[in-house]
Design a protein around this motif. Structure first.
Motif, short mmCIF file in Angstrom:
data_model
loop_
_atom_site.label_atom_id
_atom_site.label_comp_id
_atom_site.label_asym_id
_atom_site.label_seq_id
_atom_site.Cartn_x
_atom_site.Cartn_y
_atom_site.Cartn_z
N PRO A 1 19.06 -49.35 -7.96
CA PRO A 1 18.25 -48.31 -8.63
C PRO A 1 18.54 -46.92 -8.07
O PRO A 1 19.14 -46.78 -7.01
CB PRO A 1 16.82 -48.71 -8.25
N GLY A 2 18.12 -45.90 -8.81
CA GLY A 2 18.32 -44.53 -8.34
C GLY A 2 17.40 -43.58 -9.08
O GLY A 2 16.70 -43.98 -10.02
N PRO A 3 17.39 -42.32 -8.69
CA PRO A 3 16.48 -41.35 -9.32
C PRO A 3 16.93 -41.00 -10.75
O PRO A 3 18.08 -41.23 -11.11
CB PRO A 3 16.60 -40.12 -8.40
N TRP A 4 16.02 -40.42 -11.48
CA TRP A 4 16.34 -39.95 -12.84
C TRP A 4 17.49 -38.95 -12.74
O TRP A 4 17.58 -38.18 -11.80
CB TRP A 4 15.10 -39.27 -13.43
N SER A 5 18.39 -38.98 -13.70
CA SER A 5 19.51 -38.03 -13.62
C SER A 5 19.60 -37.19 -14.89
O SER A 5 19.18 -37.63 -15.97
CB SER A 5 20.82 -38.78 -13.40
N PHE A 6 20.14 -35.97 -14.75
CA PHE A 6 20.28 -35.08 -15.90
C PHE A 6 21.30 -35.65 -16.88
O PHE A 6 22.31 -36.22 -16.45
CB PHE A 6 20.80 -33.71 -15.44
N PRO A 7 21.04 -35.46 -18.18
CA PRO A 7 22.06 -35.88 -19.15
C PRO A 7 23.38 -35.17 -18.83
O PRO A 7 23.37 -34.01 -18.41
CB PRO A 7 21.52 -35.42 -20.50
N PHE A 8 24.45 -35.82 -18.99
CA PHE A 8 25.83 -35.32 -18.78
C PHE A 8 26.15 -35.02 -17.31
O PHE A 8 27.20 -35.37 -16.82
CB PHE A 8 26.14 -34.06 -19.62
N LEU A 9 25.25 -34.36 -16.59
CA LEU A 9 25.55 -33.94 -15.22
C LEU A 9 25.28 -35.03 -14.20
O LEU A 9 25.96 -35.12 -13.19
CB LEU A 9 24.71 -32.72 -14.85
N GLY A 10 24.29 -35.83 -14.45
CA GLY A 10 23.89 -36.83 -13.45
C GLY A 10 23.08 -36.17 -12.34
O GLY A 10 22.28 -35.26 -12.59
N ASN A 11 23.35 -36.60 -11.08
CA ASN A 11 22.58 -36.07 -9.94
C ASN A 11 23.38 -35.06 -9.14
O ASN A 11 23.29 -35.01 -7.92
CB ASN A 11 22.17 -37.22 -9.01
N VAL A 12 24.18 -34.22 -9.85
CA VAL A 12 25.04 -33.29 -9.09
C VAL A 12 24.24 -32.34 -8.21
O VAL A 12 24.78 -31.76 -7.28
CB VAL A 12 25.95 -32.43 -10.01
N ALA B 1 17.11 -42.79 -0.24
CA ALA B 1 16.97 -44.14 0.32
C ALA B 1 15.50 -44.47 0.59
O ALA B 1 15.06 -45.61 0.38
CB ALA B 1 17.80 -44.27 1.58
N ALA B 2 14.73 -43.45 1.06
CA ALA B 2 13.31 -43.70 1.35
C ALA B 2 12.58 -44.12 0.07
O ALA B 2 11.66 -44.94 0.10
CB ALA B 2 12.68 -42.45 1.95
N LYS B 3 12.99 -43.58 -1.05
CA LYS B 3 12.31 -43.86 -2.31
C LYS B 3 12.81 -45.16 -2.97
O LYS B 3 12.04 -45.94 -3.51
CB LYS B 3 12.58 -42.70 -3.27
N PHE B 4 14.14 -45.39 -2.89
CA PHE B 4 14.71 -46.49 -3.67
C PHE B 4 15.26 -47.64 -2.83
O PHE B 4 15.78 -48.61 -3.37
CB PHE B 4 15.81 -45.97 -4.60
N GLY B 5 15.19 -47.51 -1.52
CA GLY B 5 15.62 -48.63 -0.67
C GLY B 5 17.02 -48.43 -0.11
O GLY B 5 17.72 -47.46 -0.42
N CYS C 1 20.91 -47.98 -3.02
CA CYS C 1 20.46 -47.23 -4.20
C CYS C 1 21.65 -46.49 -4.81
O CYS C 1 22.77 -46.57 -4.28
CB CYS C 1 19.33 -46.27 -3.83
N SER C 2 21.40 -45.82 -5.92
CA SER C 2 22.57 -45.22 -6.58
C SER C 2 22.28 -43.81 -7.08
O SER C 2 21.13 -43.42 -7.31
CB SER C 2 22.99 -46.09 -7.76
N LEU C 3 23.36 -43.07 -7.24
CA LEU C 3 23.31 -41.73 -7.82
C LEU C 3 24.43 -41.67 -8.85
O LEU C 3 25.35 -42.48 -8.83
CB LEU C 3 23.55 -40.66 -6.75
#
Ligand code: HEM
Length: 501
Positions: A39-50, A63-67, A70-72
């Motif tokens: 799992p990972g945080p919500w990401s922006f369309p097209f950009l992701g988590n840049v 990591a504190a939030k998703f373990g 986790c992923s980006l």
């Protein structure tokens, strides 16, 4: 007429709306994760988590939030972040063979084209790593090579520090000169005085080449066509890389002119000999181009890491004078006040060894591994990680893992001492990473750090100017103090009173 243009306008709007919806559907489809992906945080369309920051602190937050797994997402690249001793060990060691390949940020990928060691993968990487590792070990362990050379450097280093006596100074350049000379000696042997000045000046900028985890580079990797047109750290890094590379190539040419097959003066000489021997093994790529890349690699990775570790060690001595005193007592007892420290002393100096290890544990010099590329589908703690995913290991989360360390957030040399005050190895000491892709220069670095550190503390006491040092509240503040040159890294060295008597 009016109603006609309104209709046209509406048409344009609906067309745009339709286009946007289609793009969003495409984005959703393209960025969709495989089933059971971390799992990972919500990401922006097209950009992701840049915008995530990609530094150690940002990674801690995710990591504190998703373990621990986790992923980006950066553009359409998926990055899995692995934290904590158990999981990082699984990636680097237990399942290490599937997480060996490297992918580098685009700026360097274009320049080095899969050459070097830290930038290469597969058969080529294995062959080059094996050859370089053999020579680094021989240099680090050989009685006449590293030890003699570093001892000479220790004399220069102490002389330079003595000149600063009495007033606060920033030890960065002095320490950097010393570490640059050690790696330079391994790579080039003896340089002319002018050559060494050029070389040192080039390496002052080497930290600008450690750019993998900064947001601008993530942007570059995701949208190379756009970002390459703008100025930024990627351009500075490439420029400095090109200058260092040109210097190295000049040295290689000089070596070729007076190369003697029976007398290898340094690494470049040894490698030139190998180029001819391995000409038929084209896949291993023993070439002049690769030699230049490997040499730059060693200079880039070896010098800054050692300089930063030494700066940390001195800074921590100013913050913990009681620890400094114990190290000095051990030095006085084992080495005495005048004999030069040598490598065999280390086994008799468990406390000093523990202090150096603890310095590396708390100092966070290499908090994250460079991204690895998975070479096949794998499963990590129940999560599915498809082939071709980028994986970053959070090394500092291992070095501060509360399940492994008694006092993870404190400077506590006893972490490396057993009940009888003997040196104690710790499995979770991942300062040099672990597994097949761990630091190639570990032995060289450990030996060099020991000789420099003991020589300095044999000769000087380090203390902080008014208002700094013991008053720094936490590691973060110490880190900041290290980075801002003038004010914080002013350490005052004085001769020990006992030496003056
Ligand atoms: C205190 C000093 C040092 C520290 C803390 C350190 C730490 C590390 C770490 C953590 C890695 C793994 C990076 C990753 O997986 O992305 C690494 C790799 C590497 N280090 Fe060091 N290093 C140090 C000194 C040196 C020195 C002195 C040299 C060479 C002269 C060196 C050469 C390398 C190379 C070539 C790699 C890449 C290995 C590969 O990809 O196969 N390092 N180092």
């Amino acid at each position: 007429m009016l109603s006609m243009s309104l209709l046209n306008a509406l048409d344009v709007e609906s067309c745009l709306g339709l286009l946007l919806v289609s793009l969003l559907i495409f984005d959703f489809w393209k960025s969709k994760n495989a089933p059971n992906f971390p799992p990972g945080p919500w990401s922006f369309p097209f950009l992701g988590n840049v915008f995530a920051g990609f530094d150690c602190r940002a990674m801690d937050e995710v990591a504190a939030k998703f373990g621990n797994i986790c992923s980006l997402r950066v553009g359409y690249d998926k990055i899995v972040l692995v934290s904590g001793y158990e999981r990082v060990k699984e990636v680097l060691e237990t399942q290490g063979d599937y997480f060996l390949d490297r992918v580098r940020s685009l700026p360097f990928k274009q320049v080095v084209q899969g050459n070097g060691i830290s930038l290469s993968s597969g058969y080529k990487w294995r062959k080059q790593r094996h050859f370089t590792s053999f020579h680094l070990k021989a240099f680090a362990e050989g009685k006449n090579a590293l030890e003699r050379h570093v001892q000479q450097e220790c004399i220069y280093l102490c002389q330079s520090i003595e000149e600063e006596q009495g007033s606060p100074f920033n030890p960065h350049d002095i320490l950097n000169n010393a570490t640059v000379n050690v790696i330079g000696c391994f790579a080039f042997g003896k340089l002319s005085d002018d050559g060494f000045v050029d070389f040192r000046n080039l390496l002052v900028n080497s930290d600008s080449m450690f750019i993998e985890n900064i947001p601008q580079i993530q942007f570059y990797n995701a949208f190379p066509g756009i970002v390459k047109r703008f100025y930024g750290p990627h351009k500075t890094a490439l420029l400095n890389y090109a200058k260092l590379s040109a210097f190295v190539k000049k040295q290689i040419e000089k070596h070729k002119k007076d190369w003697d097959p029976f007398d290898h003066r340094d690494f470049i000489d040894a490698y030139i000999g190998e180029i001819d021997k391995r000409r038929k093994d084209t896949e291993a790529a023993f070439t002049g181009e690769n030699l230049a890349c490997i040499t730059v690699d060693l200079l880039k990775t070896g010098t800054q890491t050692m300089t930063d570790t030494l700066r940390w060690a001195l800074l921590l001595m100013t913050k913990y004078p009681d620890v400094q005193k114990k190290v000095q007592d051990e030095i006085d007892c084992v080495i005495g006040k005048w004999r030069q420290p040598c490598l065999v002393d280390r086994v008799k100096m468990p406390y000093t060894d523990a202090v150096l290890h603890e310095t590396q544990r708390v100092s966070n010099i290499f908090p994250l591994t460079a991204p690895r590329l998975t070479s096949r589908d794998s499963v990590l703690a129940g999560y599915f990680i498809p082939q071709g995913t980028l994986v970053i290991c959070h090394l500092s989360s291992v070095l501060k893992d509360p399940s492994q360390w008694e006092k993870p957030d404190q400077f506590y040399p006893e972490h490396f001492l057993d009940d009888r005050r003997n040196f104690r190895k710790r499995d979770a000491f991942y300062a040099f990473s672990a597994g097949k892709r761990s630091c190639l220069g570990e032995q060289l670095a450990r030996n060099t750090l020991f000789l420099f550190f003991t020589s300095l503390l044999q000769r000087f006491s380090f203390s902080a100017p008014e208002g700094l040092g013991p008053h720094c509240k936490d590691q973060e503040q110490i880190k900041m103090s290290q980075e801002s040159s003038q004010i914080f890294v002013s350490l005052r060295q004085e001769k020990r009173e006992s030496d003056l008597n």
